[in-house]
Design a protein around this motif. Structure first.
Motif, PDB file in Angstrom:
ATOM      1  N   UNK A   1       0.824  -1.196   0.000  1.00 61.25           N
ATOM      2  CA  UNK A   1       0.000   0.000   0.000  1.00 61.25           C
ATOM      3  C   UNK A   1       0.865   1.256   0.000  1.00 61.25           C
ATOM      4  N   UNK A   2       0.234   2.371  -0.285  1.00 58.27           N
ATOM      5  CA  UNK A   2       0.892   3.662  -0.305  1.00 58.27           C
ATOM      6  C   UNK A   2       0.582   4.406   0.996  1.00 58.27           C
ATOM      7  N   UNK A   3       1.495   5.271   1.399  1.00 61.85           N
ATOM      8  CA  UNK A   3       1.340   6.008   2.647  1.00 61.85           C
ATOM      9  C   UNK A   3       0.974   7.443   2.343  1.00 61.85           C
ATOM     10  N   UNK A   4      -0.025   7.942   3.042  1.00 60.96           N
ATOM     11  CA  UNK A   4      -0.472   9.320   2.894  1.00 60.96           C
ATOM     12  C   UNK A   4      -0.313   9.996   4.254  1.00 60.96           C
ATOM     13  N   UNK A   5       0.587  10.977   4.341  1.00 59.05           N
ATOM     14  CA  UNK A   5       0.845  11.652   5.597  1.00 59.05           C
ATOM     15  C   UNK A   5      -0.207  12.731   5.829  1.00 59.05           C
ATOM     16  N   UNK A   6      -0.631  12.832   7.075  1.00 62.90           N
ATOM     17  CA  UNK A   6      -1.665  13.800   7.425  1.00 62.90           C
ATOM     18  C   UNK A   6      -1.172  14.684   8.560  1.00 62.90           C
ATOM     19  N   UNK A   7      -1.429  15.973   8.441  1.00 60.71           N
ATOM     20  CA  UNK A   7      -1.002  16.911   9.475  1.00 60.71           C
ATOM     21  C   UNK A   7      -1.875  16.762  10.713  1.00 60.71           C
ATOM     22  N   UNK A   8      -1.282  17.069  11.874  1.00 58.09           N
ATOM     23  CA  UNK A   8      -1.999  17.012  13.131  1.00 58.09           C
ATOM     24  C   UNK A   8      -1.370  18.005  14.089  1.00 58.09           C
ATOM     25  N   UNK A   9      -2.042  18.274  15.215  1.00 60.42           N
ATOM     26  CA  UNK A   9      -1.381  19.108  16.199  1.00 60.42           C
ATOM     27  C   UNK A   9      -0.402  18.238  16.979  1.00 60.42           C
ATOM     28  N   UNK A  10       0.201  18.782  18.000  1.00 60.95           N
ATOM     29  CA  UNK A  10       1.254  18.055  18.700  1.00 60.95           C
ATOM     30  C   UNK A  10       0.750  16.823  19.438  1.00 60.95           C
ATOM     31  N   UNK A  11      -0.474  16.876  19.951  1.00 59.91           N
ATOM     32  CA  UNK A  11      -0.944  15.821  20.840  1.00 59.91           C
ATOM     33  C   UNK A  11      -2.126  15.016  20.296  1.00 59.91           C
ATOM     34  N   UNK A  12      -3.004  15.646  19.531  1.00 60.42           N
ATOM     35  CA  UNK A  12      -4.258  15.006  19.140  1.00 60.42           C
ATOM     36  C   UNK A  12      -4.462  15.071  17.630  1.00 60.42           C
ATOM     37  N   UNK A  13      -5.252  14.121  17.153  1.00 58.78           N
ATOM     38  CA  UNK A  13      -5.614  14.142  15.738  1.00 58.78           C
ATOM     39  C   UNK A  13      -7.073  13.749  15.606  1.00 58.78           C
ATOM     40  N   UNK A  14      -7.771  14.484  14.749  1.00 58.63           N
ATOM     41  CA  UNK A  14      -9.143  14.164  14.414  1.00 58.63           C
ATOM     42  C   UNK A  14      -9.299  14.349  12.912  1.00 58.63           C
TER      43      UNK A  14
ATOM     44  N   UNK B   1      -3.950   3.319   0.057  1.00 53.31           N
ATOM     45  CA  UNK B   1      -3.219   4.241   0.895  1.00 53.31           C
ATOM     46  C   UNK B   1      -3.397   3.934   2.384  1.00 53.31           C
ATOM     47  N   UNK B   2      -2.327   4.129   3.129  1.00 55.55           N
ATOM     48  CA  UNK B   2      -2.356   4.059   4.583  1.00 55.55           C
ATOM     49  C   UNK B   2      -2.238   5.485   5.107  1.00 55.55           C
ATOM     50  N   UNK B   3      -3.227   5.927   5.826  1.00 59.35           N
ATOM     51  CA  UNK B   3      -3.184   7.260   6.406  1.00 59.35           C
ATOM     52  C   UNK B   3      -2.204   7.246   7.578  1.00 59.35           C
ATOM     53  N   UNK B   4      -1.227   8.149   7.565  1.00 60.48           N
ATOM     54  CA  UNK B   4      -0.219   8.185   8.617  1.00 60.48           C
ATOM     55  C   UNK B   4      -0.243   9.531   9.328  1.00 60.48           C
ATOM     56  N   UNK B   5      -0.243   9.472  10.646  1.00 63.16           N
ATOM     57  CA  UNK B   5      -0.304  10.661  11.490  1.00 63.16           C
ATOM     58  C   UNK B   5       0.898  10.651  12.425  1.00 63.16           C
ATOM     59  N   UNK B   6       1.518  11.801  12.629  1.00 66.10           N
ATOM     60  CA  UNK B   6       2.641  11.931  13.555  1.00 66.10           C
ATOM     61  C   UNK B   6       2.227  12.843  14.714  1.00 66.10           C
ATOM     62  N   UNK B   7       2.451  12.367  15.944  1.00 63.94           N
ATOM     63  CA  UNK B   7       2.137  13.119  17.147  1.00 63.94           C
ATOM     64  C   UNK B   7       3.389  13.258  18.000  1.00 63.94           C
ATOM     65  N   UNK B   8       3.473  14.378  18.739  1.00 63.78           N
ATOM     66  CA  UNK B   8       4.717  14.708  19.422  1.00 63.78           C
ATOM     67  C   UNK B   8       4.592  14.783  20.939  1.00 63.78           C
ATOM     68  N   UNK B   9       3.502  14.312  21.507  1.00 57.63           N
ATOM     69  CA  UNK B   9       3.282  14.432  22.948  1.00 57.63           C
ATOM     70  C   UNK B   9       3.351  13.072  23.633  1.00 57.63           C
ATOM     71  N   UNK B  10       3.391  13.106  24.959  1.00 62.80           N
ATOM     72  CA  UNK B  10       3.401  11.870  25.735  1.00 62.80           C
ATOM     73  C   UNK B  10       1.990  11.387  26.055  1.00 62.80           C
ATOM     74  N   UNK B  11       0.976  12.188  25.733  1.00 61.16           N
ATOM     75  CA  UNK B  11      -0.395  11.732  25.879  1.00 61.16           C
ATOM     76  C   UNK B  11      -1.302  12.550  24.962  1.00 61.16           C
ATOM     77  N   UNK B  12      -2.393  11.932  24.551  1.00 63.85           N
ATOM     78  CA  UNK B  12      -3.304  12.611  23.647  1.00 63.85           C
ATOM     79  C   UNK B  12      -4.371  11.646  23.155  1.00 63.85           C
TER      80      UNK B  12
END
Length: 294
Positions: free
Chosen positions: A15-28, A40-51
């Motif tokens: 499959x192909x990867x599709x990167x999606x923007x998010x805030x530091x902790x949460x994604x909706x 496609x595989x939707x990929x999300x990156x988060x930068x917090x220790x909880x969310x």
């Protein structure tokens, strides 16, 4: 199970990867729009220790990469996930550099938390599969989960190594008022036992909230002639059912940890006993931190 994981790995690699923007902790976000490549595989990156992650009209696959900064993630080697009740038949995996490990979520069970150890400072990714390769897709209207990175000393509610079932000794008690997520002084109003969820719910009326992290205790309007005649805070503290928490009269000092918006019981001595222990430690200059006595 091993064969099915191999099939899933092969499916992911195709499959192909599709990167999606998010805030530091949460994604909706929502699933793929009509016409977008279904591989496609939707990929999300988060930068917090909880969310939290909330997926509306989910597609077939979502990969959540947790990349907390090194300072905030230091000594946090436990990844815990609490899935939403609508998680249902979706499959959740932990991705360790291409190696997938199934992670049970027991979607719909109240207070169920699944935890897995991270390796060093590397936090594994979270992979969600909402359909089987070559099979029928399963697409709820909404699904999601909350995540939290915890340290060794954290009382992860999904683990059995919690020590809250035994009384704290004096040293543990003094440390609890310094390090706990919440420290409140108050009374037990009621104790309810949820045998299906294997938890006890301790309803507390607090006359003083010394500290809390997630707003578990909320200020209540006082009733004329109430006893004690001071502003009251109300909150619910959770404990494992096997701890056998019972209602008790008198004033207590409640301490513990907060995970996924819930308060979990730690040390809870009677307030008069704590005052005695603290004053003795302070006189000997061995109190680990200062605590305001009234």
């Amino acid at each position: 199970m091993f064969a099915s994981v191999l099939v899933l790995v092969a499916f992911i690699l195709s499959r192909r990867v599709w990167f999606c923007a998010a805030d530091l902790c949460n994604w909706s976000g929502s699933g793929f729009p009509v016409g977008v490549d279904s591989r496609m595989v939707l990929q999300v990156r988060l930068r917090c220790t909880e969310g939290s992650v909330r997926w509306l009209y989910p597609g077939q696959a979502l990969r959540v990469v947790l990349e907390p900064n090194l300072f905030s993630s230091a000594r946090r080697n436990m990844l815990c996930i609490k899935a939403s009740p609508s998680f249902g038949a979706a499959s959740l995996f932990i991705d360790r550099g291409g190696e997938l490990e199934p992670l049970g979520t027991d979607g719909g069970q109240a207070q169920h938390v699944s935890c897995i150890r991270a390796e060093g400072t590397h936090v594994p990714a979270i992979y969600i599969q909402t359909s089987r390769p070559g099979g029928e897709s399963w697409s709820p209207r909404r699904m999601g989960f909350r995540y939290e990175l915890m340290g060794n000393r954290s009382a992860a509610p999904g683990l059995d190594h919690m020590t809250s079932c035994r009384p704290c000794n004096d040293t543990e008690l003094l440390m609890a008022v310094c390090n706990s997520d919440f420290v409140v002084r108050g009374f037990i109003k009621d104790v309810l036992h949820n045998r299906d969820g294997h938890i006890s719910l301790v309803e507390v009326l607090a006359v003083k909230v010394h500290r809390q992290r997630s707003g578990v205790f909320e200020l209540q309007a006082t009733t004329p002639g109430s006893v004690p005649a001071v502003p009251l805070w109300r909150g619910v503290i959770l404990a494992h059912l096997q701890c056998g928490v019972k209602p008790g009269e008198g004033e207590f000092l409640f301490t513990g940890s907060e995970h996924f918006g819930d308060a979990w019981l730690g040390c809870a001595p009677r307030y008069k006993y704590f005052v005695s222990v603290y004053r003795t430690a302070k006189a000997r200059l061995v109190n680990p931190c200062d605590f305001p006595l009234e």
